[in-house]
Design an enzyme around this catalytic site. Structure first.
Site, PDB file in Angstrom:
ATOM      1  N   ASP A  30      27.871  49.797  39.250  1.00 37.71           N
ATOM      2  CA  ASP A  30      27.555  48.340  39.355  1.00 37.71           C
ATOM      3  C   ASP A  30      27.123  47.963  38.098  1.00 37.71           C
ATOM      4  OD1 ASP A  30      26.969  46.755  42.353  1.00 37.71           O
ATOM      5  OD2 ASP A  30      26.145  45.776  40.426  1.00 37.71           O
ATOM      6  N   THR A  86      33.234  38.446  46.417  1.00 38.46           N
ATOM      7  CA  THR A  86      34.282  37.422  46.450  1.00 38.46           C
ATOM      8  C   THR A  86      33.735  36.009  47.009  1.00 38.46           C
ATOM      9  OG1 THR A  86      35.415  38.261  48.500  1.00 38.46           O
ATOM     10  CG2 THR A  86      36.276  38.925  46.285  1.00 38.46           C
ATOM     11  N   THR A 122      37.369  41.264  50.233  1.00 39.61           N
ATOM     12  CA  THR A 122      38.085  40.424  50.752  1.00 39.61           C
ATOM     13  C   THR A 122      38.782  39.476  49.960  1.00 39.61           C
ATOM     14  OG1 THR A 122      36.632  40.756  52.889  1.00 39.61           O
ATOM     15  CG2 THR A 122      38.194  38.799  52.796  1.00 39.61           C
ATOM     16  N   LYS A 207      42.834  40.652  57.341  1.00 43.20           N
ATOM     17  CA  LYS A 207      41.319  40.356  57.327  1.00 43.20           C
ATOM     18  C   LYS A 207      40.788  39.186  57.254  1.00 43.20           C
ATOM     19  CE  LYS A 207      37.222  40.864  56.278  1.00 43.20           C
ATOM     20  NZ  LYS A 207      36.036  41.857  57.014  1.00 43.20           N
ATOM     21  N   PHE A 252      31.814  38.575  70.833  1.00 45.23           N
ATOM     22  CA  PHE A 252      31.901  37.542  70.101  1.00 45.23           C
ATOM     23  C   PHE A 252      31.921  36.258  71.107  1.00 45.23           C
ATOM     24  CE2 PHE A 252      32.180  38.222  65.658  1.00 45.23           C
ATOM     25  CZ  PHE A 252      31.972  39.569  65.670  1.00 45.23           C
ATOM     26  N   GLY A 256      25.227  29.901  70.650  1.00 48.33           N
ATOM     27  CA  GLY A 256      23.993  30.426  69.705  1.00 48.33           C
ATOM     28  C   GLY A 256      24.137  29.218  68.671  1.00 48.33           C
ATOM     29  N   CYS A 263      30.475  36.813  55.593  1.00 46.03           N
ATOM     30  CA  CYS A 263      31.864  36.794  55.604  1.00 46.03           C
ATOM     31  C   CYS A 263      32.510  35.598  56.185  1.00 46.03           C
ATOM     32  CB  CYS A 263      32.058  38.071  56.412  1.00 46.03           C
ATOM     33  SG  CYS A 263      31.807  39.586  55.318  1.00 46.03           S
ATOM     34  N   LYS A 266      32.831  32.090  54.550  1.00 47.45           N
ATOM     35  CA  LYS A 266      33.567  31.964  53.457  1.00 47.45           C
ATOM     36  C   LYS A 266      34.837  32.310  53.696  1.00 47.45           C
ATOM     37  CE  LYS A 266      32.935  36.402  51.112  1.00 47.45           C
ATOM     38  NZ  LYS A 266      34.255  37.091  51.262  1.00 47.45           N
TER      39      LYS A 266
HETATM   40  P1  NAD Z   1      27.587  42.064  47.482  1.00 45.90           P
HETATM   41  O1  NAD Z   1      27.344  40.899  46.879  1.00 45.90           O
HETATM   42  O2  NAD Z   1      26.628  42.651  48.287  1.00 45.90           O
HETATM   43  O3  NAD Z   1      28.041  43.192  46.406  1.00 45.90           O
HETATM   44  C1  NAD Z   1      28.873  43.096  45.302  1.00 45.90           C
HETATM   45  C2  NAD Z   1      28.510  43.842  44.240  1.00 45.90           C
HETATM   46  O4  NAD Z   1      29.236  44.066  42.994  1.00 45.90           O
HETATM   47  C3  NAD Z   1      27.207  43.461  43.528  1.00 45.90           C
HETATM   48  O5  NAD Z   1      26.163  44.378  43.556  1.00 45.90           O
HETATM   49  C4  NAD Z   1      27.590  43.068  42.212  1.00 45.90           C
HETATM   50  O6  NAD Z   1      26.515  43.402  41.329  1.00 45.90           O
HETATM   51  C5  NAD Z   1      28.759  43.927  41.802  1.00 45.90           C
HETATM   52  N1  NAD Z   1      29.541  43.595  40.642  1.00 45.90           N
HETATM   53  C6  NAD Z   1      30.115  42.364  40.573  1.00 45.90           C
HETATM   54  N2  NAD Z   1      31.267  42.241  39.725  1.00 45.90           N
HETATM   55  C7  NAD Z   1      31.243  43.731  39.220  1.00 45.90           C
HETATM   56  C8  NAD Z   1      31.871  44.305  38.103  1.00 45.90           C
HETATM   57  N3  NAD Z   1      32.923  43.681  37.612  1.00 45.90           N
HETATM   58  N4  NAD Z   1      31.712  45.595  37.885  1.00 45.90           N
HETATM   59  C9  NAD Z   1      30.919  46.268  38.762  1.00 45.90           C
HETATM   60  N5  NAD Z   1      30.008  45.902  39.853  1.00 45.90           N
HETATM   61  C10 NAD Z   1      30.410  44.264  39.867  1.00 45.90           C
HETATM   62  O7  NAD Z   1      28.999  41.912  48.362  1.00 45.90           O
HETATM   63  P2  NAD Z   1      29.364  42.741  49.662  1.00 45.90           P
HETATM   64  O8  NAD Z   1      28.700  42.017  50.917  1.00 45.90           O
HETATM   65  O9  NAD Z   1      29.244  44.153  49.390  1.00 45.90           O
HETATM   66  O10 NAD Z   1      30.901  42.180  49.893  1.00 45.90           O
HETATM   67  C11 NAD Z   1      32.014  42.799  49.003  1.00 45.90           C
HETATM   68  C12 NAD Z   1      33.076  42.378  49.240  1.00 45.90           C
HETATM   69  O11 NAD Z   1      33.678  42.824  50.678  1.00 45.90           O
HETATM   70  C13 NAD Z   1      33.395  40.973  49.811  1.00 45.90           C
HETATM   71  O12 NAD Z   1      34.728  40.818  49.101  1.00 45.90           O
HETATM   72  C14 NAD Z   1      33.083  40.811  50.823  1.00 45.90           C
HETATM   73  O13 NAD Z   1      33.940  39.545  51.380  1.00 45.90           O
HETATM   74  C15 NAD Z   1      33.803  41.995  51.643  1.00 45.90           C
HETATM   75  N6  NAD Z   1      33.426  42.183  52.689  1.00 45.90           N
HETATM   76  C16 NAD Z   1      31.616  42.219  53.156  1.00 45.90           C
HETATM   77  C17 NAD Z   1      31.440  42.519  54.531  1.00 45.90           C
HETATM   78  C18 NAD Z   1      29.930  42.492  54.683  1.00 45.90           C
HETATM   79  O14 NAD Z   1      29.542  42.717  55.728  1.00 45.90           O
HETATM   80  N7  NAD Z   1      28.844  42.243  53.565  1.00 45.90           N
HETATM   81  C19 NAD Z   1      32.367  43.018  55.301  1.00 45.90           C
HETATM   82  C20 NAD Z   1      33.570  43.420  55.003  1.00 45.90           C
HETATM   83  C21 NAD Z   1      34.188  43.023  53.827  1.00 45.90           C
END
Ligand code: NAD
Length: 434
Positions: A30, A86, A122, A207, A252, A256, A263, A266
């Site tokens: 990270d 994203t 995503t 997705k 689902f 509520g 997710c 967005k």
């Molecule tokens: P998050 O914001 O919790 O984590 C993203 C991480 O990426 C951060 O810690 C950030 O510092 C790091 N980062 C950004 N740019 C970077 C780089 N160039 N190099 C290294 N690290 C970098 O996000 P998340 O909730 O884990 O979501 C990540 C992706 O997964 C998104 O596209 C989201 O839509 C998708 N997603 C999320 C969930 C969920 O429940 N959170 C579920 C399915 C899919």
């Protein structure tokens, strides 16, 4: 296998820890050095049930590590996974892909040999191929493979979801990518988890289509809740009856205050924006977005209606700030819109959330944060349940009633029994129930 997981957020950490549990060697990378430092000290920066013990076990076994040094993480890896954020641009709904592009550039620069780069974030249709172009442009010397492998885990039960998914979706353009992904997921495949191999375009759209469909189910049952209130039916019974139909299913279908989280909001905005841009407008999705926005205003009206529409001078005790239980994630939580609407009408807010308060205090100025549900209702005119954490399901209602100035409960998650609340002498309002 050796894997570099780029992005150690909810998805990167859970996926990284779970792949290491399968026996793979995973380096989670990270850019956020504070986050990496905390992880190295054994502190998981997000609240996700079970993740801390799970990660610790694999760190001890030498299969999982955390670093901000991508170059070291890339040593000997066969797969680099991009799991960075994203976010969407609020006005247009378009996805901000800058983190994905930066991660692809960084991976390309650090690659030491043939590599499969998998997009787990995503991302809109076409991104996997854009990643391939970036890799190729930065390092034409490397034999690249790319794949799209969207993640479907739910916060709050992410580890369980990752280890027992309904399916694994893989968009690939080469046999080598398919072979590596089959090997990566072999433990799940052996457990007969279905794996669907398709093109990156279809994988990316699966997705978005999935999340749009889930959001539609929620918006639909919320609409039915309004109809129920108008005609004297009970949305919980209606949902149960609908859910018994195997074509619909019971999940689902809980009415509520509208959906939130990192997710659904967005992703459906992104799908709608992509539809507009491509000349294939997603009219149902657009309607779901509008209905969900309207929902939060409607909930503020519902709360005000318990006081004849006048909230000035009233104190409301709110339970639950996060968008759902078992997470500390506040991204697009309905509370972030509902609370300012109540404050604008002159209400004072006291609130408690088991895991969300640290972050909420920055986002919600003027709220008095309390240590538990009972402190929240002390001298309040009403109790409002916004998020259905388990600890709110069996409150000592006599005590709650004694602490409240007025016996008013507004339950936006339908977790209490109407008749019982009436017996106890509460003025009880819920969602979609007569
Ligand atoms: P998050 O914001 O919790 O984590 C993203 C991480 O990426 C951060 O810690 C950030 O510092 C790091 N980062 C950004 N740019 C970077 C780089 N160039 N190099 C290294 N690290 C970098 O996000 P998340 O909730 O884990 O979501 C990540 C992706 O997964 C998104 O596209 C989201 O839509 C998708 N997603 C999320 C969930 C969920 O429940 N959170 C579920 C399915 C899919």
């Amino acid at each position: 296998m050796r894997i570099a997981m780029i992005g150690a957020g909810y998805v990167g950490l859970v996926s990284g820890a779970c792949f290491s549990e399968f026996g793979h060697l995973v380096a989670c990378v990270d850019r956020d050095t504070d986050k990496i430092q905390a992880l190295e000290q054994g502190k998981i920066p997000v609240y996700e049930p079970g993740l801390d013990a799970f990660a610790a076990r694999n760190v001890r076994a030498g299969r999982l590590r955390f670093t901000s040094d991508l170059a070291s993480a890339m040593s000997g890896v066969e797969i680099a996974m991009i799991a960075v954020g994203t976010p969407s641009r609020r006005e247009s709904g378009e996805v901000d892909l800058s983190a994905v592009r930066a991660a692809a550039q960084d991976v390309a620069a650090a690659a030491r040999g043939a590599l499969l780069v998998v997009t787990k974030s995503t991302v809109p249709v076409g991104t996997c191929r854009e990643v391939a172009r970036i890799l190729q442009a930065v390092r034409p010397d490397v034999p690249w493979d790319v794949a799209s492998n969207p993640e479907f885990l739910r916060e709050g039960s992410a580890v369980e979801d990752f280890l027992r998914p309904d399916r694994i979706i893989c968009g690939v353009t080469s046999q080598r990518a398919e072979r590596l992904l089959r090997e990566l997921y072999r433990p799940l495949y052996l457990n007969q988890t279905p794996m669907l191999f398709t093109t990156p375009e279809s994988a990316e759209l699966i997705k978005y289509a999935t999340n749009a469909f889930l959001a539609t189910k929620i918006a639909f049952i919320n609409e039915m809740a309004d109809v129920c209130e108008a005609v004297g039916a009970d949305v919980q019974v209606v949902a149960r009856g609908m859910g018994m139909d195997g074509r619909i299913g019971p999940k689902f279908l809980h009415a509520g205050p509208g959906f939130g989280g990192s997710c659904l909001p967005k992703d459906i905005r992104a799908l709608a924006a992509a539809g507009r841009a491509s000349g294939a407008p997603a009219r149902i999705v657009e309607a779901v977005i509008a209905a969900n926005e309207e929902r939060k205003r409607r909930m503020a009206d519902k709360i005000a209606a318990a006081f004849g529409g006048a909230l000035r001078g009233k104190t409301l005790g709110l339970l639950g700030i996060t968008f759902k239980p078992n997470t500390d994630d506040l991204r697009e939580a309905p509370s972030l819109e509902i609370i300012p609407l109540l404050q604008a009408r002159g209400a004072s807010i006291r609130a408690y959330d088991p895991k969300g308060m640290a972050r909420a205090s920055e986002l919600l100025p003027g709220v008095a944060w309390c240590e538990d549900a009972y402190a929240v209702v002390r001298q309040a005119d009403a109790l409002v349940i916004l998020t259905e954490w388990n600890e709110f399901r069996a409150l000592h209602l006599d005590e709650i009633k004694a602490l409240l100035k007025q016996p008013v409960v507004i339950d936006l998650r339908n977790i209490y029994d109407r008749e019982r609340m009436a017996e106890l002498g509460f003025r009880y309002t819920s969602v979609g129930r007569p």
